[in-house]
Design an enzyme around this catalytic site. Structure first.
Site, PDB file in Angstrom:
ATOM      1  CG  ASP A  95     190.012  38.580  65.590  1.00 21.66           C
ATOM      2  OD1 ASP A  95     189.023  38.650  65.344  1.00 21.66           O
ATOM      3  OD2 ASP A  95     190.787  39.640  66.025  1.00 21.66           O
ATOM      4  CG  HIS A 102     187.394  47.672  62.122  1.00 15.94           C
ATOM      5  ND1 HIS A 102     188.056  48.309  63.031  1.00 15.94           N
ATOM      6  CD2 HIS A 102     188.511  46.588  62.212  1.00 15.94           C
ATOM      7  CE1 HIS A 102     188.999  47.981  63.727  1.00 15.94           C
ATOM      8  NE2 HIS A 102     189.295  46.868  63.308  1.00 15.94           N
ATOM      9  CD  GLU A 167     189.700  44.653  67.462  1.00 13.12           C
ATOM     10  OE1 GLU A 167     189.522  43.313  67.113  1.00 13.12           O
ATOM     11  OE2 GLU A 167     190.301  45.101  66.958  1.00 13.12           O
ATOM     12  CD  GLU A 169     186.266  40.569  66.692  1.00  9.33           C
ATOM     13  OE1 GLU A 169     186.427  39.522  65.911  1.00  9.33           O
ATOM     14  OE2 GLU A 169     187.430  41.096  66.929  1.00  9.33           O
ATOM     15  CG  ASP A 201     190.265  40.427  69.538  1.00  3.22           C
ATOM     16  OD1 ASP A 201     190.828  39.712  70.193  1.00  3.22           O
ATOM     17  OD2 ASP A 201     190.362  40.626  68.425  1.00  3.22           O
ATOM     18  NE  ARG A 205     192.870  48.905  69.099  1.00  5.38           N
ATOM     19  CZ  ARG A 205     192.342  47.726  68.072  1.00  5.38           C
ATOM     20  NH1 ARG A 205     192.859  46.911  67.724  1.00  5.38           N
ATOM     21  NH2 ARG A 205     190.965  47.645  68.513  1.00  5.38           N
ATOM     22  CD  GLN A 208     196.493  45.550  67.161  1.00  4.95           C
ATOM     23  OE1 GLN A 208     195.874  46.087  68.203  1.00  4.95           O
ATOM     24  NE2 GLN A 208     196.070  45.318  65.968  1.00  4.95           N
ATOM     25  CE  LYS A 221     193.899  42.713  67.585  1.00  6.09           C
ATOM     26  NZ  LYS A 221     192.477  43.036  67.605  1.00  6.09           N
ATOM     27  CB  THR A 225     188.866  36.416  73.279  1.00 10.37           C
ATOM     28  OG1 THR A 225     190.383  36.857  72.830  1.00 10.37           O
ATOM     29  CG2 THR A 225     187.931  36.739  72.170  1.00 10.37           C
ATOM     30  CD  GLU A 325     186.628  51.491  63.541  1.00  8.40           C
ATOM     31  OE1 GLU A 325     185.795  51.836  62.692  1.00  8.40           O
ATOM     32  OE2 GLU A 325     186.605  50.340  64.128  1.00  8.40           O
TER      33      GLU A 325
HETATM   34 CA    CA Z   1     189.600  41.311  66.323  1.00  5.08          CA
END
Ligand code: CA
Length: 371
Positions: A95, A102, A167, A169, A201, A205, A208, A221, A225, A325
């Site tokens: 990743d 970002h 996320e 991606e 992903d 938070r 993390q 994480k 996924t 975000e």
């Molecule tokens: Ca990621």
């Protein structure tokens, strides 16, 4: 319409490779048995496999031959007649963190007093970490709210995450392997890329934030996924590339190239309402540079490697590719189009990622398991 490859099952029949063309599915195993895929070595076995890996391992010449044959083949199956499965057997999952907007927003959120939001290495190399391949799941797989260790008022606590995030991606899928000890040059890196998927992903938070120092993301994480059930081959998307942001300072020689990025519109929807719209062109580091960096120390690529781009965010507020975000880590709840506000995901929420030329990625949040 860009064709896509996947693996599907029908009731009472073995899983096998299919090609999705204009909303219908070509049974590639049947086409191979009928002798219609002559340019693909060992086509019968390759397309009867339960993953795309044997096909992906054949390399560019066979992929091109297959794409050439595709328009001549009959798409005999309707999409709703088949159950799509995880299309690739994921080898290693890496990743990256390659969108500047970002990375800058994350820097502003977690280090508000710093003069420079980007970490000091960010413009010098494509930052990344090795993730967990065994928990990559296909679109449609429910996501159980993970539990973990969180920072509480009176010390560490254990419980369900209160900050479940997505996320948005791009995922690049490696077809041709490379040799251990031999770095892959930035100019030859694309030869190894079979295709692209959208990738969610999922991230916790709060887990993390507590665990991540000093070695980076771990259990926040690794629980899931999600990727699209159909892989879009690289070749038809090459003409969607446009010049990327000028890289300043210029990267070291082994990473230096004219950066080309994919101009593909992307969307995040929550319970049917669009909450973010962005574009894959907002990536600073390209997949060629990610591959050149990943192999610079002699580490090799394997068929089935999955390279996540990192969350893709643009410069505007509505172009942010994750809730971290969009809600500024919960400090600024964002408005939902249908009314109400949101910070992080709630049980029962359904997230759909969609993008031009790419299969959607869908997932519903289920409550934490009672322990
Ligand atoms: Ca990621």
């Amino acid at each position: 319409v860009t064709p896509r490859f996947g693996v599907f099952r029908r009731e009472g029949e073995p899983a096998r490779v299919g090609a999705l063309v204009e909303g219908r599915v070509v049974d590639m195993a049947a086409a191979a048995r009928a002798g219609r895929l002559t340019g693909v070595p060992d086509a019968g076995a390759v397309f009867s496999a339960e993953s795309l890996n044997p096909f992906m391992a054949l390399g560019r010449e066979a992929w091109s031959a297959c794409l050439e044959r595709l328009p001549e083949l009959d798409a005999t199956l309707a999409l709703d007649e088949v159950e799509p499965l995880l299309p690739i057997e994921v080898a290693d999952y890496v990743d990256f963190y390659s969108s500047r907007h970002h990375a800058e927003n994350a820097g502003r959120i977690f280090r508000p007093d710093a003069d420079e939001p980007l970490p000091p290495n960010w413009r010098s190399l494509p930052v990344g970490y090795h993730g967990r391949a065994g928990t990559v799941v296909p679109s449609g797989t429910p996501i159980v709210r993970p539990q973990g260790q969180l920072r509480g008022g009176g010390g560490p606590e254990h419980g369900p995450t209160r900050a479940l995030d997505i996320e948005l991606e791009l995922g690049f899928v490696i077809g041709s392997p490379s040799r251990r000890g031999q770095p892959v040059g930035v100019g030859e890196a694309l030869e190894h890329v079979f295709g692209l998927v959208l990738l969610n992903d999922w991230s916790a938070r709060d887990i993390q934030a507590w665990e991540t120092v000093p070695l980076g993301p771990f259990l926040g994480k690794s629980f899931a996924t999600s990727i699209g059930a159909w892989v879009t081959p690289l070749e038809p998307l090459l003409d969607r590339r446009v010049p990327g942001e000028v890289q300043a300072p210029p990267p070291l020689d082994y990473l230096r190239t004219e950066p080309l990025v994919f101009d593909l519109g992307l969307e995040v929807s929550l319970n049917g309402a669009t909450v973010a719209r962005t574009n894959a062109r907002h990536l600073y580091w390209t997949v060629e540079q990610q591959i050149a960096h990943l192999t610079a120390n002699g580490a090799s690529l394997r068929t089935g490697d999955l390279l996540g781009s990192g969350t893709i965010s643009g410069p505007e507020r509505e172009e942010r590719g994750c809730f971290l975000e969009l809600s500024w880590n919960g400090a600024e709840p964002f408005e939902l189009p249908g009314g109400g506000t949101r910070t992080y995901l709630e049980d029962g929420d359904e997230v759909v990622l969609s993008g031009e030329g790419l299969a959607e990625v869908r997932g519903v949040v289920q409550p934490a398991v009672n322990t």
